[in-house]
Design a protein around this motif. Structure first.
Motif, PDB file in Angstrom:
ATOM      1  N   THR A 294       8.568  60.165  91.724  1.00 25.81           N
ATOM      2  CA  THR A 294       8.461  60.358  90.268  1.00 25.81           C
ATOM      3  C   THR A 294       9.141  61.671  89.878  1.00 25.81           C
ATOM      4  O   THR A 294       9.844  61.738  88.865  1.00 25.81           O
TER       5      THR A 294
ATOM      6  N   ALA B 221       4.619  52.407  84.014  1.00 18.92           N
ATOM      7  CA  ALA B 221       4.000  53.588  83.383  1.00 18.92           C
ATOM      8  C   ALA B 221       5.038  54.577  82.840  1.00 18.92           C
ATOM      9  O   ALA B 221       4.822  55.210  81.804  1.00 18.92           O
ATOM     10  N   LEU B 222       6.158  54.697  83.537  1.00 14.04           N
ATOM     11  CA  LEU B 222       7.150  55.691  83.082  1.00 14.04           C
ATOM     12  C   LEU B 222       8.079  55.139  82.004  1.00 14.04           C
ATOM     13  O   LEU B 222       8.737  55.916  81.297  1.00 14.04           O
TER      14      LEU B 222
ATOM     15  N   ILE C 107      -3.330  59.477  79.769  1.00 10.59           N
ATOM     16  CA  ILE C 107      -2.963  59.168  81.166  1.00 10.59           C
ATOM     17  C   ILE C 107      -2.374  57.763  81.170  1.00 10.59           C
ATOM     18  O   ILE C 107      -2.939  56.844  80.562  1.00 10.59           O
ATOM     19  N   ILE C 108      -1.227  57.606  81.819  1.00  7.84           N
ATOM     20  CA  ILE C 108      -0.632  56.261  81.954  1.00  7.84           C
ATOM     21  C   ILE C 108      -0.363  56.020  83.434  1.00  7.84           C
ATOM     22  O   ILE C 108       0.322  56.827  84.080  1.00  7.84           O
ATOM     23  N   THR C 109      -0.914  54.942  83.960  1.00  7.28           N
ATOM     24  CA  THR C 109      -0.596  54.570  85.339  1.00  7.28           C
ATOM     25  C   THR C 109      -0.039  53.146  85.346  1.00  7.28           C
ATOM     26  O   THR C 109      -0.122  52.435  84.347  1.00  7.28           O
TER      27      THR C 109
ATOM     28  N   THR D  82      -6.368  56.444  91.511  1.00 10.74           N
ATOM     29  CA  THR D  82      -6.346  56.035  90.095  1.00 10.74           C
ATOM     30  C   THR D  82      -7.769  55.978  89.531  1.00 10.74           C
ATOM     31  O   THR D  82      -8.032  56.429  88.415  1.00 10.74           O
TER      32      THR D  82
ATOM     33  N   THR E 106       0.465  61.135  84.947  1.00 10.85           N
ATOM     34  CA  THR E 106       0.686  59.863  85.639  1.00 10.85           C
ATOM     35  C   THR E 106       0.386  60.046  87.117  1.00 10.85           C
ATOM     36  O   THR E 106       0.202  61.171  87.600  1.00 10.85           O
ATOM     37  N   HIS E 107       0.337  58.919  87.834  1.00 12.14           N
ATOM     38  CA  HIS E 107      -0.044  58.950  89.244  1.00 12.14           C
ATOM     39  C   HIS E 107       0.922  58.068  90.026  1.00 12.14           C
ATOM     40  O   HIS E 107       1.406  57.068  89.514  1.00 12.14           O
TER      41      HIS E 107
ATOM     42  N   VAL F 284       5.304  65.901  81.434  1.00 12.11           N
ATOM     43  CA  VAL F 284       4.601  64.951  82.307  1.00 12.11           C
ATOM     44  C   VAL F 284       3.941  65.695  83.481  1.00 12.11           C
ATOM     45  O   VAL F 284       4.602  66.465  84.181  1.00 12.11           O
TER      46      VAL F 284
END
Ligand code: MRU
Length: 348
Positions: free
Chosen positions: A195, A164-165, A226-228, A245, A149-150, A180
């Motif tokens: 985060t 995202a989280l 990948i989840i943003t 991103t 994640t970013h 993660v």
């Protein structure tokens, strides 16, 4: 979300005063701030004491409601001036404008009480949307996954839970083993500071990495997905999110890794046909030329990194073309980029 056993929201209202968790003091100091009026709320957004699309949307909504309380002018020109002031704080996150507009219309109709009622409803919706994102996104995370994640699109970026989280929290609470990978997110380090702090509170195993190590980690086959989050989604699915991103999305396509964007419906913008019409915030050179931290007494300090006089470029967001996004994880389900415009039109 629990902090030291006590349940908190990132933003709430108490006796007509907006309260926030001061994100500029985390991860070393857990403190709350009072924002009694429009000016203090605007300053908190500009200086990023509160940040993240959902959270600034909630503060903007409450601030818009407070503007009606002080209105002395029957034609609402003072309130309209305050609306402009709130909307000038940060340009990119759609949620801020979504909230000011809804609360403005409510105030015109029913004055302060109705405006505050709608601001409160929007904050509550923000939590419910995050919970729906958690539910829809969780099946995309198989047991044993490593997710990248970013920035911070977690609890602190929203009123609660995050975007995202949120699926990651749900998967972990259901007992799935997850790791993660969190990119630091220069220059303000939302990944490393916020985060990391959230994941530590949730006891989810993680590692932070320098932004420049994204390609290396993907090439090493360490990342399953990948989840943003997102700050604004255009009608064609192009998506603005924290700077860096785009780079991750391009790399994900190259390395054949699913790239998902999680966002509530309030992030979709029907007035933006495509990514080029999304306004991008450019922030101060100081954020790049210096590093902010704390001394042993908890006093904020800034350390200069570059030679005096260095010019720095500091775009806060970039835009990811829809073609790089596998799926949107929204509060109304999983949506393919090519279907997003239909969803936007139906939802708003
Ligand atoms: O500049 P920020 O910290 O307000 O940036 C917004 C973000 O937190 C991210 O872009 C995020 O991924 C989407 S909003 C929770």
């Amino acid at each position: 979300m629990l902090v030291n056993g006590k349940s908190y929201r990132t933003v709430w209202i108490e006796d007509g005063i907006i309260k926030i968790i001061d994100q500029n003091r985390l991860p070393f100091h857990f403190e709350t701030l009072n924002l009694p009026d429009v000016d203090t709320a605007c300053e908190a957004i500009i200086k990023m004491h509160v940040r993240g699309a959902g959270a600034i949307g909630a503060v903007a909504g409450y601030a818009m409601a407070l503007a009606f309380k002080k209105n002395s002018n029957k034609d609402f020109s003072d309130v309209e001036e305050n609306k402009r002031k709130i909307e000038a704080t940060r340009p990119t996150a759609r949620n801020l404008f979504y909230a000011t507009q809804k609360v403005w219309l409510a105030g015109l109709e029913g004055g302060y009480d109705h405006a505050m009622e709608v601001a409160e409803k929007l904050a509550e919706e923000n939590i419910q949307e995050a919970l729906a994102i958690a539910e829809y996104g969780e099946p995309l995370i198989p047991d044993g996954s490593c997710i990248m994640t970013h920035c911070n699109a977690g609890w602190l970026g929203f009123v609660d839970w995050g975007s995202a989280l949120a699926p990651i929290y749900r998967a972990h609470r259901k007992g799935k083993q997850i790791f993660v990978y969190v990119s630091e997110t220069r220059p303000r380090l939302q990944g490393a500071r916020l985060t990391a702090w959230e994941l530590m509170n949730e006891k989810i195993p993680f590692a932070i990495f320098p932004d420049s190590a994204s390609a290396f980690l993907m090439q090493q086959k360490k990342i399953n997905a990948i989840i943003t989050g997102a700050d604004r989604i255009a009608l064609n699915g192009d998506t603005a999110n924290k700077i860096g991103t785009l780079e991750k999305a391009i790399l994900a396509q190259y390395f054949d890794i699913p790239f998902y964007v999680a966002a509530p419906i309030s992030t979709l913008d029907p007035s933006c046909p495509e990514g080029t019409s999304i306004p991008i915030e450019h922030r101060s050179e100081n954020e790049v030329n210096s590093l902010m931290g704390w001394d042993n007494q908890g006093k904020e300090i800034s350390v200069r990194l570059t030679p005096e006089g260095t010019t720095a470029i500091n775009p806060a967001f970039d835009v990811c073309p829809a073609s790089l996004i596998q799926l949107f994880i929204t509060s109304q389900g999983l949506i393919k980029p090519e279907e997003i415009s239909k969803k936007i039109k139906n939802a708003l």
